[in-house]
Enzyme design. Sequence first.
Site, PDB file in Angstrom:
ATOM      1  N   SER A 150      10.898  16.848 -45.175  1.00  9.77           N
ATOM      2  CA  SER A 150      10.735  15.764 -46.138  1.00  9.77           C
ATOM      3  C   SER A 150       9.647  16.171 -47.119  1.00  9.77           C
ATOM      4  O   SER A 150       8.804  17.035 -46.820  1.00  9.77           O
ATOM      5  CB  SER A 150      10.320  14.480 -45.405  1.00  9.77           C
ATOM      6  N   TYR A 210       5.023   9.663 -39.349  1.00 10.50           N
ATOM      7  CA  TYR A 210       6.084  10.448 -39.985  1.00 10.50           C
ATOM      8  C   TYR A 210       5.501  11.667 -40.704  1.00 10.50           C
ATOM      9  O   TYR A 210       6.025  12.786 -40.590  1.00 10.50           O
ATOM     10  CB  TYR A 210       6.832   9.536 -40.969  1.00 10.50           C
TER      11      TYR A 210
END
Length: 274
Positions: free
Chosen positions: A153, A166
Amino acid sequence: MTGRVAGRVALITGAARGQGRSHALRLAEEGADVIAIDMCAPIGTVPYPLATPDDLEETAAAVRARGGEVVTAQADVRDRAALSAAVDAAVAELGRLDVVCANAGILSFAPVAELTDAMWRDVLDVNLTGVWNTVRAALPHLGPGASIVLTNSAAGLRARPNLAHYVAAKHGLVGLMRALAVELAPREIRVNSVHPTGVDTDMVQNPAMWALFRPDLANPGRDDVRERHRAMNALPVPWVDPVDVSNAVLFLASDEARYVTGVSLPVDAGSTLR
């Protein structure tokens, strides 16, 4: 058979929908057969519905429609024994394994002071340990020329608020990718990662995420968050399409990238420049 990955077999986790389905279809279009694995069950800390067995079957049907063979399995990437058994059985059926897309991932969000132990554990267990488990399950079947692609990501390259768990998992994946690339290079196995900005999938397009971006609105929707997503990117787009990421995965899986390893490849509309 022609195609950029013709004759190869690709393992994809989180394949029932979203980026995983897109990767499966794009690789099948270029000649690959597919091992499609997904848990197809909810996780309590995830604030949006996860994929279902019907979703996984839709992926399989779409791969077949593109001319690819496909083997599906429901397995949790947090359970290495079950995952390894599923991979072993699928490879025995299809005869080989050449490409690994460690794609399964989840998202939840809260300020650091409000993150629960369960939220932290689930995101780290799926997004980091689950990738490790996927690689470990695949390694016995990989030989020279194999390619491993980790779905990361933009949050693996820079921090975002409300995503400490995350961000930690995705930054950890960068280190794991680099370590694997160094260690597996003598075996002629390449390891890279792709780093999207927001992707137009169910992980991004759901009421919980819309509310995170527009807490000023009672019931925000997709159109209400478009400009705030766009503001995160340098290019004037709010999010990228799954196929944009799949095209990067295809490149890294193909012989076009035969000397590319240890690379963090952004597909982020310039969001990491902000």
